[in-house]
Design an enzyme around this catalytic site. Sequence first.
Site, mmCIF file in Angstrom:
data_model
loop_
_atom_site.group_PDB
_atom_site.id
_atom_site.type_symbol
_atom_site.label_atom_id
_atom_site.label_comp_id
_atom_site.label_asym_id
_atom_site.label_seq_id
_atom_site.Cartn_x
_atom_site.Cartn_y
_atom_site.Cartn_z
ATOM 1 C CB THR A 194 -0.906 0.003 1.254
ATOM 2 O OG1 THR A 194 -1.640 -1.217 1.264
ATOM 3 C CG2 THR A 194 -1.872 1.167 1.240
ATOM 4 C CB VAL A 241 14.692 18.818 -5.040
ATOM 5 C CG1 VAL A 241 13.777 19.664 -4.199
ATOM 6 C CG2 VAL A 241 13.961 17.570 -5.534
ATOM 7 C CB VAL A 282 4.336 9.337 13.932
ATOM 8 C CG1 VAL A 282 3.372 9.946 14.948
ATOM 9 C CG2 VAL A 282 5.351 8.446 14.637
ATOM 10 N N GLY A 288 -7.276 -0.274 3.333
ATOM 11 C CA GLY A 288 -5.814 -0.110 3.430
ATOM 12 C C GLY A 288 -5.399 0.648 4.680
ATOM 13 C CD GLU A 295 -0.073 -1.514 10.871
ATOM 14 O OE1 GLU A 295 1.038 -1.994 10.616
ATOM 15 O OE2 GLU A 295 -0.434 -0.405 10.446
ATOM 16 C CE LYS A 338 0.950 4.696 13.498
ATOM 17 N NZ LYS A 338 -0.460 4.519 13.105
ATOM 18 N N GLY A 362 -3.517 5.120 5.082
ATOM 19 C CA GLY A 362 -3.954 5.029 3.683
ATOM 20 C C GLY A 362 -2.811 5.250 2.709
#
Length: 379
Positions: free
Chosen positions: A10, A30, A128, A183, A186, A201, A297
Amino acid sequence: MKLALIGFGTVGRGAYDILKDRKEVLEKTVGPVEIAYVVASDRSRNTLELEIDEPVVTAKEYDEVLAEVDCIAEATGAMDMAYDYMRRALEKGVGVVTANKACVSAHYEELVALSEKTGAPFLFEAAVGGGIPVLTPLRALCLQNDILDVKGILNGTCNYLLNAMFKDGADYKNTLALCQELGYAEQDPTDDVEGYDTRRKLHLLIEMAFGHVDGDAIPTRGIAQINQSVVAYLKANDKKVKLVASAKPVDGGIEAVVEPVLLDGANSLAILPDAINQVNVKGSWVGDLAFTGPGAGKEPTGNAVVADIVAAATKSAMPLMKRGDVKLMPIRGRYFVAKELEGDFVDRVDEGFTYTKSVARDELLKQLDNDTFFARIED
Ligand code: HSE
């Protein structure tokens, strides 16, 4: 910059799609960000080769990959294998970007130390709060402020699940299955509903904001014990439940805990919809900040991975503060317990549900079995 994308689930796909879509913009701004390799499992290599233009290799060719790239973006969701990929990259001075909260939480000190030693960036914004830019500003905030409080909702699956149960009386099992389809959850959704994902987290936030603790020692209770009769009772009393992570400095150390919390319906964490996460941070100079956004997601988390890739390419990440060990202190609070209890610590019992006075959390837990739902009461 030459990049190896490791894992094409995902999050890996999300990052890949964004890198392809933004290729020209990134190049102009960049410099080129070239996906030099996609590293896949032996099993998915052949199918992936038919799907994408980039060279697809497996772990066996990883040394050659590392010799060629400047940065890896690790999105395998694995544990030991992911650790091996990250450690070997950092040892060779190759930057690491990862969404892997479990692996970073388990090996935080070692991976940060390796990154400092070799000067290779080690960035984990996507680990996180999914798509929320929170660790990047936190790096800077920590330099300027003492962090006085961190509190938030860090798991999209639990937020989605609790919202659905409170709003529509949805069924726990079916909604969890939907979170997997979307999605959000876990691979093993136990990590979501038992609070382990949130704990990992919170652990990363604590390491950055306060100092080193054993992540597994953070007191944690998830939402797996909630049921429709608890939800119906709390709704009738204009209360909501959310799985909240919190940490703050106190005399002697920090108080940190992950557990369900009873919130007034209008509380800013109570009203977060869908899989939205929020991290509230209080800094000594800046005051109260709130970081809100999609917590899980494909696209949001892929976006956070790409943000770190850009930071690695531009060498623009702020350093992490060096901190020592901090002690986890015991937690006290008032609790709602979905069971009739007796004892000095009981404030009142209503319809078979108990409200406690301020009580030591460890003492309360001795009265409860693992099937009983409880939630801290926030004023
Ligand atoms: N399972 C996690 C969640 C994914 O639901 O928040 C994002 O870390």
